[in-house]
Design a protein around this motif. Structure first.
Motif, PDB file in Angstrom:
ATOM      1  N   ASP A  62       0.825  -1.212   0.000  1.00  0.00           N
ATOM      2  CA  ASP A  62       0.000   0.000   0.000  1.00  0.00           C
ATOM      3  C   ASP A  62       0.855   1.257   0.000  1.00  0.00           C
ATOM      4  O   ASP A  62       0.573   2.215  -0.731  1.00  0.00           O
ATOM      5  N   LEU A  63       1.895   1.266   0.832  1.00  0.00           N
ATOM      6  CA  LEU A  63       2.770   2.436   0.904  1.00  0.00           C
ATOM      7  C   LEU A  63       3.497   2.664  -0.420  1.00  0.00           C
ATOM      8  O   LEU A  63       3.604   3.809  -0.887  1.00  0.00           O
ATOM      9  N   LEU A  64       3.975   1.588  -1.027  1.00  0.00           N
ATOM     10  CA  LEU A  64       4.649   1.733  -2.316  1.00  0.00           C
ATOM     11  C   LEU A  64       3.696   2.282  -3.373  1.00  0.00           C
ATOM     12  O   LEU A  64       4.075   3.125  -4.192  1.00  0.00           O
ATOM     13  N   GLU A  65       2.467   1.822  -3.333  1.00  0.00           N
ATOM     14  CA  GLU A  65       1.470   2.311  -4.283  1.00  0.00           C
ATOM     15  C   GLU A  65       1.182   3.795  -4.049  1.00  0.00           C
ATOM     16  O   GLU A  65       1.123   4.579  -4.996  1.00  0.00           O
ATOM     17  N   GLU A  66       1.019   4.181  -2.778  1.00  0.00           N
ATOM     18  CA  GLU A  66       0.746   5.583  -2.455  1.00  0.00           C
ATOM     19  C   GLU A  66       1.900   6.492  -2.854  1.00  0.00           C
ATOM     20  O   GLU A  66       1.684   7.568  -3.410  1.00  0.00           O
ATOM     21  N   VAL A  67       3.124   6.054  -2.586  1.00  0.00           N
ATOM     22  CA  VAL A  67       4.287   6.861  -2.952  1.00  0.00           C
ATOM     23  C   VAL A  67       4.370   6.974  -4.476  1.00  0.00           C
ATOM     24  O   VAL A  67       4.638   8.049  -5.017  1.00  0.00           O
ATOM     25  N   ASP A 118       1.859   6.795  -6.599  1.00  0.00           N
ATOM     26  CA  ASP A 118       0.790   7.703  -7.022  1.00  0.00           C
ATOM     27  C   ASP A 118       1.177   9.156  -6.766  1.00  0.00           C
ATOM     28  O   ASP A 118       0.968  10.024  -7.612  1.00  0.00           O
ATOM     29  N   ALA A 119       1.737   9.416  -5.591  1.00  0.00           N
ATOM     30  CA  ALA A 119       2.115  10.781  -5.238  1.00  0.00           C
ATOM     31  C   ALA A 119       3.191  11.303  -6.180  1.00  0.00           C
ATOM     32  O   ALA A 119       3.161  12.472  -6.592  1.00  0.00           O
ATOM     33  N   LEU A 120       4.146  10.444  -6.530  1.00  0.00           N
ATOM     34  CA  LEU A 120       5.211  10.876  -7.433  1.00  0.00           C
ATOM     35  C   LEU A 120       4.681  11.120  -8.844  1.00  0.00           C
ATOM     36  O   LEU A 120       5.121  12.051  -9.522  1.00  0.00           O
ATOM     37  N   SER A 121       3.739  10.286  -9.283  1.00  0.00           N
ATOM     38  CA  SER A 121       3.195  10.476 -10.629  1.00  0.00           C
ATOM     39  C   SER A 121       2.303  11.714 -10.699  1.00  0.00           C
ATOM     40  O   SER A 121       2.190  12.340 -11.752  1.00  0.00           O
ATOM     41  N   GLN A 122       1.682  12.086  -9.597  1.00  0.00           N
ATOM     42  CA  GLN A 122       0.821  13.261  -9.566  1.00  0.00           C
ATOM     43  C   GLN A 122       1.581  14.522  -9.185  1.00  0.00           C
ATOM     44  O   GLN A 122       1.032  15.610  -9.236  1.00  0.00           O
ATOM     45  N   HIS A 123       2.838  14.350  -8.780  1.00  0.00           N
ATOM     46  CA  HIS A 123       3.644  15.499  -8.359  1.00  0.00           C
ATOM     47  C   HIS A 123       3.840  16.445  -9.531  1.00  0.00           C
ATOM     48  O   HIS A 123       4.290  16.047 -10.593  1.00  0.00           O
ATOM     49  N   LYS A 124       3.466  17.662  -9.328  1.00  0.00           N
ATOM     50  CA  LYS A 124       3.644  18.647 -10.383  1.00  0.00           C
ATOM     51  C   LYS A 124       4.429  19.818  -9.838  1.00  0.00           C
ATOM     52  O   LYS A 124       4.419  20.092  -8.635  1.00  0.00           O
ATOM     53  N   THR A 125       5.099  20.476 -10.716  1.00  0.00           N
ATOM     54  CA  THR A 125       5.868  21.639 -10.293  1.00  0.00           C
ATOM     55  C   THR A 125       4.891  22.751  -9.960  1.00  0.00           C
ATOM     56  O   THR A 125       3.838  22.885 -10.593  1.00  0.00           O
ATOM     57  N   PRO A 126       5.231  23.537  -8.951  1.00  0.00           N
ATOM     58  CA  PRO A 126       4.310  24.610  -8.575  1.00  0.00           C
ATOM     59  C   PRO A 126       4.168  25.613  -9.722  1.00  0.00           C
ATOM     60  O   PRO A 126       5.146  26.005 -10.335  1.00  0.00           O
ATOM     61  N   GLU A 127       2.944  25.912  -9.992  1.00  0.00           N
ATOM     62  CA  GLU A 127       2.688  26.867 -11.072  1.00  0.00           C
ATOM     63  C   GLU A 127       2.625  28.272 -10.498  1.00  0.00           C
ATOM     64  O   GLU A 127       2.310  28.476  -9.332  1.00  0.00           O
ATOM     65  N   ALA A 128       2.957  29.200 -11.313  1.00  0.00           N
ATOM     66  CA  ALA A 128       2.900  30.601 -10.895  1.00  0.00           C
ATOM     67  C   ALA A 128       1.458  31.071 -11.021  1.00  0.00           C
ATOM     68  O   ALA A 128       0.884  31.075 -12.107  1.00  0.00           O
ATOM     69  N   LEU A 129       0.873  31.373  -9.895  1.00  0.00           N
ATOM     70  CA  LEU A 129      -0.509  31.846  -9.881  1.00  0.00           C
ATOM     71  C   LEU A 129      -0.521  33.364  -9.766  1.00  0.00           C
ATOM     72  O   LEU A 129       0.320  33.954  -9.063  1.00  0.00           O
ATOM     73  N   PRO A 130      -1.477  33.995 -10.424  1.00  0.00           N
ATOM     74  CA  PRO A 130      -1.498  35.473 -10.400  1.00  0.00           C
ATOM     75  C   PRO A 130      -1.818  36.046  -9.014  1.00  0.00           C
ATOM     76  O   PRO A 130      -1.293  37.094  -8.641  1.00  0.00           O
ATOM     77  N   ARG A 179       5.518  16.549   3.332  1.00  0.00           N
ATOM     78  CA  ARG A 179       5.652  16.026   4.704  1.00  0.00           C
ATOM     79  C   ARG A 179       4.989  14.662   4.824  1.00  0.00           C
ATOM     80  O   ARG A 179       5.528  13.749   5.446  1.00  0.00           O
ATOM     81  N   ILE A 180       3.826  14.526   4.234  1.00  0.00           N
ATOM     82  CA  ILE A 180       3.132  13.231   4.270  1.00  0.00           C
ATOM     83  C   ILE A 180       3.962  12.182   3.553  1.00  0.00           C
ATOM     84  O   ILE A 180       4.124  11.056   4.031  1.00  0.00           O
ATOM     85  N   MET A 181       4.523  12.529   2.395  1.00  0.00           N
ATOM     86  CA  MET A 181       5.337  11.582   1.650  1.00  0.00           C
ATOM     87  C   MET A 181       6.584  11.179   2.441  1.00  0.00           C
ATOM     88  O   MET A 181       6.963  10.007   2.454  1.00  0.00           O
ATOM     89  N   GLU A 182       7.200  12.128   3.135  1.00  0.00           N
ATOM     90  CA  GLU A 182       8.360  11.811   3.973  1.00  0.00           C
ATOM     91  C   GLU A 182       7.985  10.849   5.090  1.00  0.00           C
ATOM     92  O   GLU A 182       8.716   9.901   5.384  1.00  0.00           O
ATOM     93  N   ARG A 183       6.833  11.087   5.709  1.00  0.00           N
ATOM     94  CA  ARG A 183       6.370  10.185   6.776  1.00  0.00           C
ATOM     95  C   ARG A 183       6.092   8.795   6.237  1.00  0.00           C
ATOM     96  O   ARG A 183       6.421   7.793   6.874  1.00  0.00           O
ATOM     97  N   GLU A 184       5.510   8.720   5.058  1.00  0.00           N
ATOM     98  CA  GLU A 184       5.241   7.417   4.447  1.00  0.00           C
ATOM     99  C   GLU A 184       6.544   6.707   4.096  1.00  0.00           C
ATOM    100  O   GLU A 184       6.649   5.491   4.252  1.00  0.00           O
ATOM    101  N   GLN A 185       7.548   7.461   3.653  1.00  0.00           N
ATOM    102  CA  GLN A 185       8.844   6.856   3.341  1.00  0.00           C
ATOM    103  C   GLN A 185       9.500   6.320   4.610  1.00  0.00           C
ATOM    104  O   GLN A 185      10.087   5.243   4.600  1.00  0.00           O
ATOM    105  N   ASN A 186       9.390   7.070   5.712  1.00  0.00           N
ATOM    106  CA  ASN A 186       9.941   6.592   6.988  1.00  0.00           C
ATOM    107  C   ASN A 186       9.224   5.330   7.459  1.00  0.00           C
ATOM    108  O   ASN A 186       9.861   4.387   7.945  1.00  0.00           O
ATOM    109  N   LEU A 187       7.904   5.312   7.313  1.00  0.00           N
ATOM    110  CA  LEU A 187       7.135   4.135   7.707  1.00  0.00           C
ATOM    111  C   LEU A 187       7.507   2.946   6.815  1.00  0.00           C
ATOM    112  O   LEU A 187       7.661   1.829   7.304  1.00  0.00           O
TER     113      LEU A 187
END
Length: 161
Positions: free
Chosen positions: A56-61, A63-75, A92-100
């Motif tokens: 489950d953790l590997l799947e979540e990580v 998913d998070a990496l595939s959905q990770h997008k660079t921050p866009e410049a918002l007006p 932070r959540i991803m770091e906690r999941e990696q530690n777990l």
């Protein structure tokens, strides 16, 4: 000519004492290995739960990496700040999941090495209920309590200094 005086029986000689201690350590070591072997084989349900949690953790990580997008410049400045805060929170959540995930992998490795369920501090068996509640634990409740008390005392000492 006189016969030699009989020797007094002293406590065990240093060599004999050393041999006894070595033998005792070997027996203790064998007993711990046997106990560890029984413990690892005794917890197939915990192993399955750890393997499921790992997947489950590997799947979540992933998913998070595939959905990770660079921050866009918002007006809008507040929208930009909100987006950045969301990204920091996700990181932070991803770091906690990696530690777990690391702890889960270590627990599975301890099972493989037949040291799972043995307290790293005192060497005693960790009760099944504790392992079931917290499968990645490495300390029995007594040792963990002492560790937390020391940590709390250290933190309170740092705050008063």
């Amino acid at each position: 000519m006189k016969a030699p005086a009989p020797r007094k029986k002293s406590a065990a000689s240093p060599t004999a004492t050393s041999r006894k201690k070595t033998a005792a350590r070997k027996v203790s070591s064998k007993a711990k290995k046997t106990t560890a072997s029984k413990l690892s084989a005794q917890y197939p349900d915990i192993r399955r739960a750890l393997e499921r949690q790992r997947a489950d953790l590997l799947e979540e990580v992933g998913d998070a990496l595939s959905q990770h997008k660079t921050p866009e410049a918002l007006p809008d400045v507040s929208d930009q700040a909100s987006a950045e805060e969301d990204q920091r929170f996700s990181m932070r959540i991803m770091e906690r999941e990696q530690n777990l995930l690391k702890k889960v992998n270590e627990a599975l490795e301890r099972m493989k090495n037949q040291t799972y369920g043995i307290c790293e501090q005192c060497g005693e068996n960790i009760p099944y209920k504790r392992l079931k509640a917290r499968p990645v634990t490495t300390f029995c409740i007594e040792c963990k309590t002492v560790q937390e008390q020391k940590e709390q005392a250290r933190r309170s000492e740092e705050h008063t200094s």
